[in-house]
Design a protein around this motif. Structure first.
Motif: not given
Length: 721
Positions: A366-371, A547-550
């Motif tokens: 929901k935010t694009g933040a890397v956790l 890949l995670a962003t995708y």
């Protein structure tokens, strides 16, 4: 009675006379000082010099999303030389006395001269005979600073140092020891205005000895300062980065006109200041470093300090709050490590036994933040300097940031992007079927294969994604064309910068590779290469963070957020937010036909067909990939095979996606081998109370030994060629 009055009167007259004489003497002295010699004394009284020194500001902390420190400061004590306090003392003798104390207590000191100690014949040599370009530049800089010819030998350089710093009366060993320090002082501009740090973070024992001998060590000060510390140096060291003293090549640069410039000096740095060298320490250097204060020291013409005052209080740097949860980060790293070690112990040849490295990235949909961003193997920031050579020599490359710089062939994880491209471009419809009988025979001279696992005949999109049908995507990729499916792949987050923080001082910061998609402009382009690229092979390489962003963009049905790792900048003193980094939408694909719903249905089917993910408490969507590596091996049947990586993307819960995950395991032996990492990460996110040890005991044997039902065994570089 009259005699007494006369005696008293006489004493008074005597006392008055004495007072008059004393007053007259003072008056004469004042006349001498103020009138006769007034100009001389006025000149002496005015002949003072004020020197200004910097007071280093406390560096800001780097904390996780909960405010728990990841990089902070701890108090330490440095040994500093102050020329103002040295007076007439012999600098070389003072240095010798201090070095003997440091040697006794096995302390290091500031000496970067690239010359060894003398051999038995009294000859010197350059340290390790520098071979790298960086070492050659450093050695050239030494010769330039000393104004000796570049062809000068180590003996020539030392002879110049001995003469320059008046070390003739010392033995060769002490000439090298003192010469190294004197050269370092010279190169760092030691002067009345610039003190020199001889030794950092000295022990209590050394500090006590120096204080006991302070009268014999003029100019030697013990300075309280801070040093960077990491409560847990194993948590995301690649992201946090490191700090060190400004390097010579960064201090002096040559501009386009051939002139020597000092950009860092123009920015307010001193030559020996600490600066962020990599990671967030570099990206947010200006915010973290704070503003140094100023201290004025006034000395008279005899060198006596007459006044010291702080003219400008230092201002601490800001605190950088990241999007990372340290506990979750540890859980993700441990999940990746467990699976890799398990594959090493139980996998067969070409089926995971060779697995030795990997990466896992988790993003807030929901935010694009890397956790979390886990690199395996990794290292400890607290040991970075002391163990650097060991880390650098490790063939597993623990210093390598695989999440952001590792370039991997995506394999079948690329297929959802081709499906989206085919649907949204109008190339195929939602009910499109492609006949699959194990071989794609469109080309007369090139007939790549499909696994045909649990599917055969006319194959629709759902089955093609669920069973990873190569033939379906060969055909859709050919009809859509690489120009079109690459465009959608980029908009989904592959082959482009994801947005990770990259603003940096003097060109440093988070290094994020953009990767590459296979295009018609490639020198080895053929029709066969284009359809291989449609199943994630060919020349296509992407990073795990891409890949995670995708995966997150698929989860949000086409909304791609800027991927970021910093949440806010905080005032270190008050904790108040100075700057908040809000989510930013980088791209949004319009979908009026339900393309993302159709692809998601196929990915849910893929998860349900995976025995590790099938019974998970939440509905998950996933896609595996088994991209082949260039290296080969001979299997038990004597057949030459390509090693494969294990790639996997996933997100969930599908009804309201929270997180997206990408996993890459080098030499993992097939995409499904990463399944346990996926479930362990979801467990850590949704069920933090789960015992990590339980995860290690569940499903691992099945994952290692089960057939990889969804994998694209027909994908080969040889086929493409």
């Amino acid at each position: 009675m009259n005699d007494e009055k006369k005696a008293t009167k006489g004493r008074l007259i005597f006392l008055a006379s004495v007072c008059c004489v004393i007053f007259a003497l003072y008056l004469l002295r004042m006349i001498y000082i103020q009138i006769i010699n007034g100009e001389n004394y006025l000149q002496q009284a005015s002949n003072t010099t004020t020197y200004e020194f910097s007071i280093t500001a406390a560096r800001g902390d780097i904390v996780d999303k909960n405010g728990v420190p990841m990089a902070t400061n701890t108090t330490c004590y440095n040994l500093v030389l102050n020329q103002l306090l040295l007076g007439d003392a012999d600098l070389n003798k003072v240095l010798q006395d201090v070095v003997m104390i440091l040697q006794t207590n096995q302390e290091d000191w500031n000496d970067e001269l690239l010359i060894s100690m003398p051999d038995e014949s009294g000859h010197y040599s350059f340290t390790d005979d520098p071979q790298s370009e960086q070492d050659k530049k450093s050695l050239a800089a030494v010769k330039d600073n000393l104004e000796v010819q570049q062809y000068a030998t180590a003996d020539n350089v030392m002879a110049h140092i001995v003469e320059k710093f008046e070390l003739t009366d010392y033995s060769p060993e002490w000439q090298r020891l003192l010469g190294g320090i004197r050269y370092q002082m010279f190169s760092e501009g030691f002067s009345n205005r610039n003190r020199f740090t001889l030794a950092e973070d000295i022990t209590d024992v050394t500090m006590a000895i120096v204080r006991e001998n302070s009268l014999n060590l003029p100019g030697v000060e013990i300075e309280e300062t801070t040093v960077r510390a990491y409560p847990d140096g194993t948590v995301m060291p690649h992201l946090i980065g490191s700090v060190s003293k400004i390097m010579a090549e960064d201090w002096k640069k040559i501009d386009g006109n051939g002139n020597v410039v000092k950009p860092l000096q123009d920015m307010g740095y001193a030559m020996n200041d600490l600066i962020g060298q990599s990671g967030l320490e570099s990206v947010f250097e200006r915010e973290l470093c704070g503003k140094d204060g100023k201290k004025a020291v006034t000395v008279d013409m005899d060198g006596n300090i007459v006044r010291t005052e702080v003219t400008d209080e230092p201002q601490p740097g800001l605190t950088v709050r990241t999007t990372i949860d340290q506990d979750f980060q540890r859980a993700v790293y441990q999940a990746l490590e467990r699976t890799i070690l398990h594959l090493q112990q139980t996998g067969g040849k070409g089926s995971g036994a060779e697995a030795n490295a990997g990466a896992a990235v988790v993003i807030d949909v929901k935010t694009g933040a890397v956790l979390a961003m886990a690199n395996y193997p990794s290292y400890d920031l607290n040991l970075y300097r002391s163990n650097y050579n060991q880390y650098a020599a490790d063939p597993a490359l623990p210093l390598y940031n695989r999440c952001m710089m590792g370039l991997y062939t995506p394999g079948s994880t690329f297929k959802p992007a081709v499906a989206i491209a085919g649907l949204l471009s109008g190339t195929i419809g939602l009910d499109e079927k492609v006949p699959c009988y194990g071989v794609y025979d469109f080309y007369s001279d090139y007939k790549p294969r499909c696994t045909s696992v649990q599917h055969r005949g006319p194959t629709n999109l759902f089955t093609a994604i669920q069973r990873s049908c190569n033939v379906f995507f060969y055909d859709v990729g050919r009809r859509t064309g690489s120009d079109m499916y690459n465009e959608y792949a980029r908009r989904l987050g592959m082959g482009v910068r994801t947005g990770l923080e990259t603003d940096a001082v003097v060109g440093r910061g988070l290094t994020e590779y953009t990767g590459k998609l296979t295009t018609k402009a490639d020198s080895n382009y053929t029709n066969s290469l284009e359809i291989q690229a449609a199943i994630g092979q060919g020349n296509t390489v992407v990073t795990p963070v891409q890949l995670a962003t995708y995966a997150a963009t698929l989860a949000s049905h086409g909304t791609r957020y800027k991927t970021h790792v910093v949440d806010a900048l905080l005032d270190t003193n008050t904790g108040e937010v100075v700057k908040k980094f809000e989510p930013v939408i980088e791209d949004k694909l319009e979908d009026n036909m339900g393309a993302f719903d159709a692809v998601e249905k196929g990915m849910v089917g893929a998860a349900q067909a995976n025995h590790v993910l099938a019974n998970y408490p939440y509905t998950l969507a996933s896609k595996t990939g088994s991209p082949q590596r260039a290296e080969t091996y001979i299997n038990g049947a004597g057949v030459r095979k390509h090693y494969t990586n294990s790639n996997m993307i996933a997100y969930g819960p599908v009804e309201d996606p929270q997180i997206a995950i990408a996993v890459v395991i080098e030499y993992g032996g097939g995409g499904a081998k990463a399944s346990q990492v996926i479930t362990d990460v979801f467990d850590a996110y949704f069920f933090a109370q789960n015992n990590a040890a339980e995860a290690e005991d569940t499903a691992q044997t099945d994952v290692t030994n089960a057939p990889d039902a969804q994998e694209e065994t027909g994908e080969t570089v040889a086929d493409a060629e």
